[in-house]
Design a protein around this motif. Sequence first.
Motif, PDB file in Angstrom:
ATOM      1  N   ALA A 188       0.999  -1.081   0.362  1.00 10.44           N
ATOM      2  CA  ALA A 188      -0.072  -0.140  -0.314  1.00 10.44           C
ATOM      3  C   ALA A 188       0.578   1.591  -0.036  1.00 10.44           C
ATOM      4  CB  ALA A 188      -1.069  -0.074   1.250  1.00 10.44           C
ATOM      5  N   LYS A 189       2.165   1.288   0.809  1.00  4.98           N
ATOM      6  CA  LYS A 189       2.852   2.972   0.704  1.00  4.98           C
ATOM      7  C   LYS A 189       3.822   2.517  -0.916  1.00  4.98           C
ATOM      8  CE  LYS A 189       5.195   5.973   2.529  1.00  4.98           C
ATOM      9  NZ  LYS A 189       4.480   6.523   3.002  1.00  4.98           N
ATOM     10  N   THR A 190       4.350   1.335  -1.446  1.00  7.50           N
ATOM     11  CA  THR A 190       5.585   2.064  -2.251  1.00  7.50           C
ATOM     12  C   THR A 190       4.153   1.433  -3.848  1.00  7.50           C
ATOM     13  OG1 THR A 190       5.217  -0.381  -2.115  1.00  7.50           O
ATOM     14  CG2 THR A 190       7.091   1.293  -1.126  1.00  7.50           C
ATOM     15  N   GLY A 191       3.564   1.014  -3.451  1.00  9.29           N
ATOM     16  CA  GLY A 191       2.415   0.380  -4.906  1.00  9.29           C
ATOM     17  C   GLY A 191       3.431  -0.553  -5.581  1.00  9.29           C
ATOM     18  N   PHE A 192       4.441  -0.726  -4.839  1.00  9.33           N
ATOM     19  CA  PHE A 192       4.961  -2.379  -6.202  1.00  9.33           C
ATOM     20  C   PHE A 192       4.889  -3.966  -6.200  1.00  9.33           C
ATOM     21  CE2 PHE A 192       8.942   0.329  -5.021  1.00  9.33           C
ATOM     22  CZ  PHE A 192       8.405   0.993  -6.624  1.00  9.33           C
ATOM     23  N   TYR A 193       4.509  -4.827  -7.069  1.00  7.00           N
ATOM     24  CA  TYR A 193       3.477  -5.855  -6.377  1.00  7.00           C
ATOM     25  C   TYR A 193       4.092  -6.619  -6.523  1.00  7.00           C
ATOM     26  CZ  TYR A 193      -0.984  -4.230  -9.046  1.00  7.00           C
ATOM     27  OH  TYR A 193      -2.456  -3.289  -9.200  1.00  7.00           O
ATOM     28  N   ILE A 194       4.266  -7.795  -5.377  1.00  6.98           N
ATOM     29  CA  ILE A 194       4.407  -8.883  -5.182  1.00  6.98           C
ATOM     30  C   ILE A 194       5.019 -10.051  -6.591  1.00  6.98           C
ATOM     31  CG2 ILE A 194       5.445 -11.005  -3.880  1.00  6.98           C
ATOM     32  CD1 ILE A 194       4.222  -9.642  -1.388  1.00  6.98           C
ATOM     33  N   CYS A 195       6.144 -10.167  -6.891  1.00  5.36           N
ATOM     34  CA  CYS A 195       6.333 -10.805  -8.365  1.00  5.36           C
ATOM     35  C   CYS A 195       7.761 -11.853  -7.649  1.00  5.36           C
ATOM     36  CB  CYS A 195       6.602 -10.720  -9.695  1.00  5.36           C
ATOM     37  SG  CYS A 195       4.736  -8.873  -9.513  1.00  5.36           S
ATOM     38  N   MET A 196       7.378 -13.089  -9.077  1.00  4.74           N
ATOM     39  CA  MET A 196       8.716 -13.509  -8.698  1.00  4.74           C
ATOM     40  C   MET A 196       8.793 -13.901  -9.542  1.00  4.74           C
ATOM     41  SD  MET A 196       8.219 -17.542  -7.637  1.00  4.74           S
ATOM     42  CE  MET A 196       7.586 -17.888  -5.792  1.00  4.74           C
TER      43      MET A 196
END
Length: 223
Positions: free
Chosen positions: A115-123
Motif C-alpha cells: 500500500a505504501k510503495t505500490g509495488f506488486y509482489i512477483c516471482m
Amino acid sequence: MTGTDEGIGREFTMRLGTSTLGCLLLHFAALCSCAQGGVQSPPNFKQHVNEQSRLSDRTSRRLTRTYQLYSRTSGKHVQVLSNRRVHASGEDGDVHAKLIVETDSFGSRVRIKGAKTGFYICMNKRGKLIGRRKGRGRDCIFTEIVLENNYTALQNAKYKDWYMAFTRKGRPRKAARTQQHQREAHFMKRLPRGHLLADRRPFDIVPYALGRRTKPSRPATVN
C-alpha cells in the motif's frame, strides 16, 4: 436341371447371402455411430472451474482487500519496501506491511502489492521474490490455498510448484526449495493495527467511471 445349372444356382445363392449380410452389418454400424453421436456426456463443471480459474477476469469488477500477511516462520509480517525488496520482518502496523490484495479471477487468484510503495509482489524465473510497478504478468499472480491448519499458502500462477516463503530471519526462501506443507510457506491474514473489523467492509470494489448506460436511474417519486 443339370449339374451345371445346380452349381450356378448355389453360387448365386451364396453371393446373395453374402451381400445381404454385408448390408445388415453396414446398417448396424451406422446405427451404432448415430447412437454414440446422439448421447452427450454430462458437463464436467470441475474441469470448467479449473480452466476458468487459470484465466484473468477482465469483465468483472475487481475486488480489493487490505490486510497484513503474518509469516509463521519469522513471526513478523511481509513487507514490500521502496527498494523493491520483499521481506517478512515487519512489525504489526508497519506502513510497509500493509498490503492491498486484488482479485484476478472468480477463483482464489490474487495480486498483492504494498500500500505504501505500490509495488506488486512477483516471482522471477530464479524463484526470487521482487517488487514490480506493474503486476500484469502471471508471475505476479498467486493462488490462495487454505490449509488444514487454517494457515494460507500462496502458490505462484506461472511456476506451479513454487510458493511464497520466508526464513526465520524474514528473508525470502528460494522458491525451488519450497513445498506447501513447510512452515516457511504458511501465512495468516491479519488486519493492520488500528483497523477494526466493524469499521471496514471485508471487500471493496475498485472504482471506475460510469458511462451513460451504467448510470443508476433516479427512483420515481410518488405524488
